[in-house]
Write a protein that holds these residues in place. Structure first.
Motif, PDB file in Angstrom:
ATOM      1  N   TYR A 181     -10.549   5.360  -3.963  1.00  0.00           N
ATOM      2  CA  TYR A 181     -11.413   5.317  -5.147  1.00  0.00           C
ATOM      3  C   TYR A 181     -12.880   5.085  -4.779  1.00  0.00           C
ATOM      4  CZ  TYR A 181      -6.800   4.916  -7.112  1.00  0.00           C
ATOM      5  OH  TYR A 181      -5.486   5.154  -7.418  1.00  0.00           O
TER       6      TYR A 181
ATOM      7  N   GLU B  49      -6.984   0.942   1.219  1.00  0.00           N
ATOM      8  CA  GLU B  49      -6.637   2.140   0.459  1.00  0.00           C
ATOM      9  C   GLU B  49      -7.407   2.215  -0.852  1.00  0.00           C
ATOM     10  OE1 GLU B  49      -2.477   2.783  -0.030  1.00  0.00           O
ATOM     11  OE2 GLU B  49      -2.099   2.960   2.115  1.00  0.00           O
ATOM     12  N   TYR B  50      -7.611   1.069  -1.503  1.00  0.00           N
ATOM     13  CA  TYR B  50      -8.395   1.066  -2.729  1.00  0.00           C
ATOM     14  C   TYR B  50      -9.804   1.586  -2.448  1.00  0.00           C
ATOM     15  CZ  TYR B  50     -10.774  -0.549  -6.932  1.00  0.00           C
ATOM     16  OH  TYR B  50     -11.516  -0.595  -8.069  1.00  0.00           O
TER      17      TYR B  50
ATOM     18  N   GLU C 115      -6.167  -3.147   0.195  1.00  0.00           N
ATOM     19  CA  GLU C 115      -7.617  -3.221   0.002  1.00  0.00           C
ATOM     20  C   GLU C 115      -8.309  -2.018   0.627  1.00  0.00           C
ATOM     21  OE1 GLU C 115      -5.779  -7.149  -0.329  1.00  0.00           O
ATOM     22  OE2 GLU C 115      -5.736  -5.645   1.240  1.00  0.00           O
TER      23      GLU C 115
ATOM     24  N   SER D  50       0.832  -1.197   0.000  1.00  0.00           N
ATOM     25  CA  SER D  50       0.000   0.000   0.000  1.00  0.00           C
ATOM     26  C   SER D  50       0.873   1.257   0.000  1.00  0.00           C
ATOM     27  CB  SER D  50      -0.915   0.002   1.220  1.00  0.00           C
ATOM     28  OG  SER D  50      -0.149   0.075   2.415  1.00  0.00           O
TER      29      SER D  50
END
Length: 567
Positions: free
Chosen positions: A335, A330-331, A328, A73
């Motif tokens: 977003y 951070e995604y 995961e 990450s």
């Protein structure tokens, strides 16, 4: 004469014009002067070096591209260069006096650039392009002050006297507004808040040193209001006529400390906070600027205000050094979070404009959407409701037989499903052996029509299988929609069949006195096998799409390709 020169040097060739404005617009001070030199260089290249390609505008990429870290990450990557709160506190405890930079070290703004706050000031005063004007007049005020022999360090009052002359906004009103906006937006760096308050508990002496035009008393109050304890003197460049950049402010701050005291300065600027502090004999600790560290990963092809806020919030959260997050997480944060906030705002505006009384968030994707919506718009009438595509197809079979067979039979043919598995999924296992098909026979495009004929021959009996479920669903939604005249069913996408089937059941079959409108994030795209499945509903307003549809954001509609795993 000046206009003619501008027309000749800038406007005669589109390529020169676009390249020049890319560097010149928004530039102040030395960068503005360099942009003029760049303009002369472009003209020299075109007329004397034969660079005729400058006659055409440089084409921008259709979509911005970023090379994101792979294997770990962003927060984990940057933590390799940072120390933990415990390590920082342990190191700083060795000194008698700890000096801190303020902005981007102790205090964050929710923007990727400090000047983004001026967008909001432009809205307050309703002056076009006020951000650029405010930056320009600050530079003008510095030049005037330096020309009079006072140096380039100026106060907020100096800036707003210049703004009053240039724009007409009363200086006092301008100062009051700018200070109010700083108070509204500034918040404590969560990492440094722990560091400072633990040093305070240990009885350490702490000061703040800042190159800034804001008054020291205001900055001191700002630190206190944001939870900082024990920050004593605040040394601000505008009040001493010198800054960290020339070393003068460090000299003044050091002279006010006990003789022989061990002093360390903590800041985010490699030049003024580190190199210059060390030149004046201070020990230093570098705290990497969160926005500079994340610059290469963040999206800039966005609207200025939303984009600046988005980058600032994300950068501070991932790069402050307080926590490490999984890829995961951070995604989802970087977003999914942006999508959810935008979708919720879209839903809220639609509900307000179309008199929606209650929001139904359909399971399972609706769970996280409802949590976010309730957080953003507390007090709204929302409910997470049980719903599934499979249940919808069975309950609606009486008036949409085509979809029933399409989903249960024809979507499963040639995919190694046996007849028994298909009939069990439909809950009509009692039809095994009909149509001359064995229960272990694989469903194919050849035998699927035969199985459909066998099911249709017992159609009334098939529908009776679903009667108990239908009664339960009617009772459930009758309670959910009790007293509601108009509701919206919120889903992710793509055809909107879940929301539209619920609408039909509520009005056509269950006869509940409520209109249901469907809301989806995005529709089927041109790459889908059934791209126009929902078009009639989208045009009539029975179904509403957020991200794209045949009528809105068609560029996204064309680019979004589920076959490339864009979902």
């Amino acid at each position: 004469m000046r206009l003619k020169l501008y027309q000749w040097l800038v406007n005669r060739h589109a390529g020169i014009r676009s390249r020049y404005h890319r560097y010149h617009d928004g530039a102040v001070g030395a960068p503005r002067f360099l942009s003029w030199l760049y303009l002369f260089w472009l003209n020299f290249c075109y007329y004397f070096l034969g660079c005729r390609f400058l006659d055409k505008e440089k084409e921008a990429a259709a979509y911005e591209e970023k090379k994101l870290p792979i294997g770990c990450s962003e927060s984990e990557l940057q933590m390799r260069e940072r120390q933990s709160v415990d390590q920082v506190v342990e190191r700083l405890l060795a000194y008698d006096v700890i000096s801190f930079d303020i902005f981007d070290t102790l205090l964050f703004r929710p923007f990727s650039e400090p000047s983004d706050v001026f967008y909001f000031m432009g809205d307050v005063f309703e002056v076009m392009d006020l951000k650029r004007i405010r930056m320009e007049q600050e530079e003008e005020a510095r030049a005037i002050h330096a020309g009079a022999g006072g140096g380039r360090e100026i106060s907020l009052r100096d800036i707003w006297k210049q703004m009053e002359r240039a724009v007409g906004i009363p200086a006092e009103k301008g100062m009051e507004t700018e200070l109010a906006l700083e108070r509204r937006f500034c918040y404590a760096n969560p990492f440094m808040l722990q560091v400072v308050n633990r040093l305070y508990d240990k009885g350490k002496k702490m000061i703040a040193v800042s190159d800034m035009y804001l008054p020291g008393t205001f900055l001191g109050k700002l630190l206190t209001e944001n939870g900082y304890k024990g920050i004593g003197e605040v040394y601000v460049s505008c009040e001493y006529g010198c800054g960290k950049g020339d070393g003068g402010l460090f000299r003044i701050a050091m002279s006010a400390q006990p003789e022989g005291a061990g002093i360390i300065h903590v800041g985010d600027n490699p030049a003024s906070d580190i190199k210059m502090a060390e030149r004046y004999g201070l020990h230093t600790m570098y705290y990497p600027n969160v926005n500079r560290k994340a610059h290469c990963y963040r999206a800039y092809d966005m609207s200025p205000v939303i984009g600046g806020a988005y980058r600032g919030i994300v950068d501070a959260h991932l790069y402050s050094g307080l926590e490490t997050f999984s890829p995961e997480y951070e995604y989802g944060y970087v977003y999914g979070g942006l999508f959810v906030v935008g979708y919720c705002a879209f839903i809220h505006d639609y509900c307000r404009n179309h008199h929606i009384e209650k929001l139904l968030f359909l399971s399972r994707d609706g769970d996280i959407l409802k949590q976010a919506y309730d957080l953003l718009y507390p007090g709204s009438d929302t409910e997470y409701v049980y719903w599934s595509r499979k249940a919808a197809v069975k309950l609606a079979a009486c008036f949409d037989r085509y979809d029933y067979f399409r989903r249960f039979l024809f979507h499963k043919q040639n995919r190694n499903f046996t007849v028994r598995e298909v009939l069990d999924a439909m809950e009509i296992g009692f039809l095994e052996g009909t149509a001359g098909l064995g229960p272990e026979e694989v469903l194919t495009e050849k035998n699927a029509p035969l199985l459909r004929q066998a099911i249709e021959a017992e159609w009334e009996q098939v529908l009776r299988v679903y009667e108990e479920q239908d009664c339960a669903a009617k009772r459930y939604y009758g309670k959910v929609l009790e007293g509601v005249g108009k509701a919206a069913a919120v889903d992710i996408g793509w055809a909107g069949s879940g929301a539209m089937t619920l609408r039909q059941l509520v009005s056509r079959k269950w006869k509940l006195p409520c209109e249901v409108v469907g809301m989806i994030a995005g529709t089927n795209t041109i790459h889908n096998a059934e791209p126009d499945a929902s078009e009639s509903f989208l045009q009539s307003g029975k179904l509403v799409a957020y991200l794209y549809s045949q009528s809105h954001n068609r560029d996204l509609l064309k680019k979004h390709d589920p076959n490339k795993d864009y979902n």
